[in-house]
Design a protein around this motif. Structure first.
Motif, PDB file in Angstrom:
ATOM      1  N   PRO A 297     -11.628   9.376  -5.172  1.00 46.75           N
ATOM      2  CA  PRO A 297     -10.392  10.142  -4.994  1.00 46.75           C
ATOM      3  C   PRO A 297      -9.373   9.414  -4.121  1.00 46.75           C
ATOM      4  CG  PRO A 297     -12.077  10.989  -3.533  1.00 46.75           C
ATOM      5  CD  PRO A 297     -12.737   9.927  -4.359  1.00 46.75           C
ATOM      6  N   TYR A 298      -8.089   9.711  -4.336  1.00 46.08           N
ATOM      7  CA  TYR A 298      -7.026   9.140  -3.509  1.00 46.08           C
ATOM      8  C   TYR A 298      -5.779   9.986  -3.658  1.00 46.08           C
ATOM      9  CZ  TYR A 298      -5.461   7.144  -7.956  1.00 46.08           C
ATOM     10  OH  TYR A 298      -5.049   6.973  -9.267  1.00 46.08           O
ATOM     11  N   LEU A 299      -4.896   9.865  -2.678  1.00 45.17           N
ATOM     12  CA  LEU A 299      -3.576  10.472  -2.744  1.00 45.17           C
ATOM     13  C   LEU A 299      -2.556   9.390  -3.062  1.00 45.17           C
ATOM     14  CD1 LEU A 299      -3.686  12.805   0.395  1.00 45.17           C
ATOM     15  CD2 LEU A 299      -3.727  13.535  -1.999  1.00 45.17           C
ATOM     16  N   ALA A 300      -1.437   9.776  -3.669  1.00 43.96           N
ATOM     17  CA  ALA A 300      -0.391   8.815  -3.987  1.00 43.96           C
ATOM     18  C   ALA A 300       0.967   9.473  -3.787  1.00 43.96           C
ATOM     19  CB  ALA A 300      -0.531   8.316  -5.421  1.00 43.96           C
ATOM     20  N   THR A 301       1.908   8.702  -3.260  1.00 40.45           N
ATOM     21  CA  THR A 301       3.230   9.249  -3.001  1.00 40.45           C
ATOM     22  C   THR A 301       4.280   8.168  -3.215  1.00 40.45           C
ATOM     23  OG1 THR A 301       4.617  10.344  -1.323  1.00 40.45           O
ATOM     24  CG2 THR A 301       3.049   8.714  -0.535  1.00 40.45           C
ATOM     25  N   GLY A 302       5.489   8.582  -3.583  1.00 32.37           N
ATOM     26  CA  GLY A 302       6.545   7.606  -3.820  1.00 32.37           C
ATOM     27  C   GLY A 302       6.244   6.784  -5.061  1.00 32.37           C
TER      28      GLY A 302
ATOM     29  N   ALA B  97      -8.196  12.500   0.938  1.00 33.78           N
ATOM     30  CA  ALA B  97      -7.298  12.114   2.029  1.00 33.78           C
ATOM     31  C   ALA B  97      -7.652  10.763   2.639  1.00 33.78           C
ATOM     32  CB  ALA B  97      -7.323  13.183   3.115  1.00 33.78           C
ATOM     33  N   ALA B  98      -8.761  10.169   2.216  1.00 34.85           N
ATOM     34  CA  ALA B  98      -9.207   8.908   2.820  1.00 34.85           C
ATOM     35  C   ALA B  98      -8.374   7.710   2.392  1.00 34.85           C
ATOM     36  CB  ALA B  98     -10.676   8.648   2.485  1.00 34.85           C
ATOM     37  N   CYS B  99      -7.631   7.839   1.291  1.00 33.47           N
ATOM     38  CA  CYS B  99      -6.868   6.695   0.785  1.00 33.47           C
ATOM     39  C   CYS B  99      -5.521   7.166   0.263  1.00 33.47           C
ATOM     40  CB  CYS B  99      -7.640   5.996  -0.331  1.00 33.47           C
ATOM     41  SG  CYS B  99      -6.807   4.542  -1.018  1.00 33.47           S
ATOM     42  N   VAL B 100      -4.465   6.467   0.651  1.00 32.06           N
ATOM     43  CA  VAL B 100      -3.111   6.789   0.216  1.00 32.06           C
ATOM     44  C   VAL B 100      -2.474   5.547  -0.394  1.00 32.06           C
ATOM     45  CG1 VAL B 100      -0.820   7.572   0.896  1.00 32.06           C
ATOM     46  CG2 VAL B 100      -2.847   8.547   2.008  1.00 32.06           C
ATOM     47  N   LEU B 101      -1.980   5.675  -1.622  1.00 28.27           N
ATOM     48  CA  LEU B 101      -1.245   4.605  -2.283  1.00 28.27           C
ATOM     49  C   LEU B 101       0.236   4.928  -2.246  1.00 28.27           C
ATOM     50  CD1 LEU B 101      -3.433   4.113  -5.503  1.00 28.27           C
ATOM     51  CD2 LEU B 101      -3.833   3.257  -3.189  1.00 28.27           C
ATOM     52  N   THR B 102       1.065   3.964  -1.856  1.00 26.89           N
ATOM     53  CA  THR B 102       2.492   4.231  -1.744  1.00 26.89           C
ATOM     54  C   THR B 102       3.267   2.911  -1.729  1.00 26.89           C
ATOM     55  OG1 THR B 102       4.148   5.460  -0.471  1.00 26.89           O
ATOM     56  CG2 THR B 102       2.489   4.255   0.790  1.00 26.89           C
ATOM     57  N   GLY B 103       4.589   3.012  -1.655  1.00 24.25           N
ATOM     58  CA  GLY B 103       5.439   1.839  -1.460  1.00 24.25           C
ATOM     59  C   GLY B 103       5.461   0.843  -2.590  1.00 24.25           C
TER      60      GLY B 103
ATOM     61  N   VAL C  88       0.096  -0.051   0.900  1.00 20.93           N
ATOM     62  CA  VAL C  88       1.549   0.042   0.841  1.00 20.93           C
ATOM     63  C   VAL C  88       2.118  -1.227   0.201  1.00 20.93           C
ATOM     64  CG1 VAL C  88       3.674   0.389   2.167  1.00 20.93           C
ATOM     65  CG2 VAL C  88       1.517   1.402   2.971  1.00 20.93           C
ATOM     66  N   GLY C  89       2.809  -1.092  -0.910  1.00 18.20           N
ATOM     67  CA  GLY C  89       3.461  -2.240  -1.523  1.00 18.20           C
ATOM     68  C   GLY C  89       2.531  -3.403  -1.790  1.00 18.20           C
ATOM     69  N   THR C  90       1.315  -3.102  -2.167  1.00 20.49           N
ATOM     70  CA  THR C  90       0.275  -4.110  -2.364  1.00 20.49           C
ATOM     71  C   THR C  90      -0.128  -4.161  -3.829  1.00 20.49           C
ATOM     72  OG1 THR C  90      -0.596  -4.050  -0.114  1.00 20.49           O
ATOM     73  CG2 THR C  90      -2.163  -4.591  -1.851  1.00 20.49           C
ATOM     74  N   THR C  91      -0.430  -5.347  -4.339  1.00 23.10           N
ATOM     75  CA  THR C  91      -0.911  -5.488  -5.707  1.00 23.10           C
ATOM     76  C   THR C  91      -2.386  -5.841  -5.680  1.00 23.10           C
ATOM     77  OG1 THR C  91      -0.236  -7.827  -5.781  1.00 23.10           O
ATOM     78  CG2 THR C  91       1.330  -6.202  -6.600  1.00 23.10           C
ATOM     79  N   ILE C  92      -3.170  -5.061  -6.416  1.00 29.41           N
ATOM     80  CA  ILE C  92      -4.597  -5.312  -6.598  1.00 29.41           C
ATOM     81  C   ILE C  92      -4.792  -5.531  -8.084  1.00 29.41           C
ATOM     82  CG2 ILE C  92      -6.930  -4.418  -6.253  1.00 29.41           C
ATOM     83  CD1 ILE C  92      -5.802  -2.603  -4.050  1.00 29.41           C
ATOM     84  N   THR C  93      -4.886  -6.789  -8.501  1.00 29.94           N
ATOM     85  CA  THR C  93      -4.863  -7.116  -9.921  1.00 29.94           C
ATOM     86  C   THR C  93      -5.881  -8.197 -10.262  1.00 29.94           C
ATOM     87  OG1 THR C  93      -3.140  -8.793  -9.590  1.00 29.94           O
ATOM     88  CG2 THR C  93      -2.401  -6.568 -10.119  1.00 29.94           C
ATOM     89  N   ASN C  94      -6.362  -8.132 -11.510  1.00 28.90           N
ATOM     90  CA  ASN C  94      -7.174  -9.199 -12.100  1.00 28.90           C
ATOM     91  C   ASN C  94      -8.413  -9.549 -11.277  1.00 28.90           C
ATOM     92  OD1 ASN C  94      -5.274  -9.485 -14.238  1.00 28.90           O
ATOM     93  ND2 ASN C  94      -3.969 -10.704 -12.889  1.00 28.90           N
ATOM     94  N   ASN C  95      -9.050  -8.533 -10.727  1.00 29.68           N
ATOM     95  CA  ASN C  95     -10.352  -8.695 -10.099  1.00 29.68           C
ATOM     96  C   ASN C  95     -11.399  -8.207 -11.097  1.00 29.68           C
ATOM     97  OD1 ASN C  95      -9.410  -9.363  -7.193  1.00 29.68           O
ATOM     98  ND2 ASN C  95      -8.287  -7.504  -7.717  1.00 29.68           N
ATOM     99  N   THR C  96     -12.437  -8.988 -11.322  1.00 31.25           N
ATOM    100  CA  THR C  96     -13.356  -8.725 -12.422  1.00 31.25           C
ATOM    101  C   THR C  96     -14.784  -8.619 -11.940  1.00 31.25           C
ATOM    102  OG1 THR C  96     -11.908  -9.910 -13.961  1.00 31.25           O
ATOM    103  CG2 THR C  96     -14.181  -9.565 -14.652  1.00 31.25           C
TER     104      THR C  96
ATOM    105  N   THR D 206      -4.217  -0.350   7.280  1.00 31.22           N
ATOM    106  CA  THR D 206      -3.128  -0.462   6.315  1.00 31.22           C
ATOM    107  C   THR D 206      -3.098  -1.844   5.689  1.00 31.22           C
ATOM    108  OG1 THR D 206      -1.758   1.129   7.528  1.00 31.22           O
ATOM    109  CG2 THR D 206      -0.620  -0.344   6.008  1.00 31.22           C
ATOM    110  N   LEU D 207      -3.045  -1.878   4.357  1.00 27.44           N
ATOM    111  CA  LEU D 207      -2.752  -3.100   3.612  1.00 27.44           C
ATOM    112  C   LEU D 207      -1.302  -3.001   3.173  1.00 27.44           C
ATOM    113  CD1 LEU D 207      -5.934  -3.319   1.339  1.00 27.44           C
ATOM    114  CD2 LEU D 207      -5.499  -4.578   3.458  1.00 27.44           C
ATOM    115  N   GLU D 208      -0.453  -3.867   3.685  1.00 26.07           N
ATOM    116  CA  GLU D 208       0.979  -3.768   3.427  1.00 26.07           C
ATOM    117  C   GLU D 208       1.520  -5.082   2.865  1.00 26.07           C
ATOM    118  OE1 GLU D 208       5.112  -3.174   5.982  1.00 26.07           O
ATOM    119  OE2 GLU D 208       3.222  -2.426   6.811  1.00 26.07           O
ATOM    120  N   GLY D 209       2.076  -5.025   1.681  1.00 30.38           N
ATOM    121  CA  GLY D 209       2.671  -6.206   1.070  1.00 30.38           C
ATOM    122  C   GLY D 209       1.675  -7.296   0.763  1.00 30.38           C
TER     123      GLY D 209
END
Length: 211
Positions: free
Chosen positions: A142-147, A121-127, A96-104, A62-65
């Motif tokens: 592929p990924y799942l996303a919720t919330g 099912a291997a990856c879930v984006l949420t929070g 979860v609640g993570t920002t992945i931005t401005n990677n080039t 889990t990557l959280e915050g």
């Protein structure tokens, strides 16, 4: 648990410039990854971090915050990668609640933000996770996303050509009511192809729009 850490200017000859986990589970919380590089000697991915499988069924990485930004990406990879390795259990990367931005990406190819090699099912984006501003793409695979979540790609362009048209409509209709391991036709990444995906395609018809 890895908490309140900063990974900066890390490097790796192949994968995982800042961090790599192999057949492990755990949480990386409230940490920052920046200016990490990989694939310095051979092809690789996960300039910020890469996770490969797990060992105990039902567990995850889990990557959280976390903040993952400004990591130079090799031509075949992404800043964050999850790989479902058949040699170990196919676990889950939870973002979860993570920002992945401005990677080039430097050079041709590559993703920029997040790459998933495996099933939906291997990856879930949420929070409140946001994957935006990565060049040339934000997410591949592929990924799942919720919330609450945001991926700044053209999600309705299911054929991958960044234009929403009859080809994308055909993909949705052909996969109607199904749940496929690769999430074919699942424009909103909720795990099933239905009227919500059809509405996304029709709303974005002829254009490329964010969710």
């Amino acid at each position: 648990l890895v908490e309140n850490c900063t990974f900066v200017n890390g490097s790796a000859p192949t994968d995982g410039g800042g961090m790599q986990t192999y057949a492990s589970s755990g949480v990386v919380r409230d940490s920052t990854f920046s200016m990490n590089r990989c694939a310095l000697t051979y092809a690789g991915s996960g300039s910020a971090c890469k996770a490969v499988g797990i060992r105990t069924a039902g567990t995850s990485v889990t990557l959280e915050g976390c903040t993952i930004s400004g990591n130079p990406v090799p031509g075949v990879g992404a800043a964050v990668e999850y790989y479902e390795n058949a040699e170990v259990l196919a676990g889950t990367l939870r973002v979860v609640g993570t920002t992945i931005t401005n990677n080039t990406v430097a050079g041709a190819g590559g993703v920029g933000g997040l790459q998933v090699i495996g099933t939906q099912a291997a990856c879930v984006l949420t929070g409140g996770t946001q994957v935006c501003g990565n060049t040339p793409r934000n997410v591949a695979g592929p990924y799942l996303a919720t919330g609450a979540w945001t991926v700044c790609d053209c999600l309705a362009a299911l054929s991958g050509d960044r234009l929403v048209n009859g080809g994308d409509l055909g993909i949705v209709l052909a996969a109607w009511g199904t749940v496929t391991p690769q999430g074919v036709g699942d424009a909103n990444h909720d795990g099933v192809v239905n009227g919500n995906d059809l509405a996304m395609v029709l709303t974005a018809w002829g254009a490329c729009r964010q969710p």
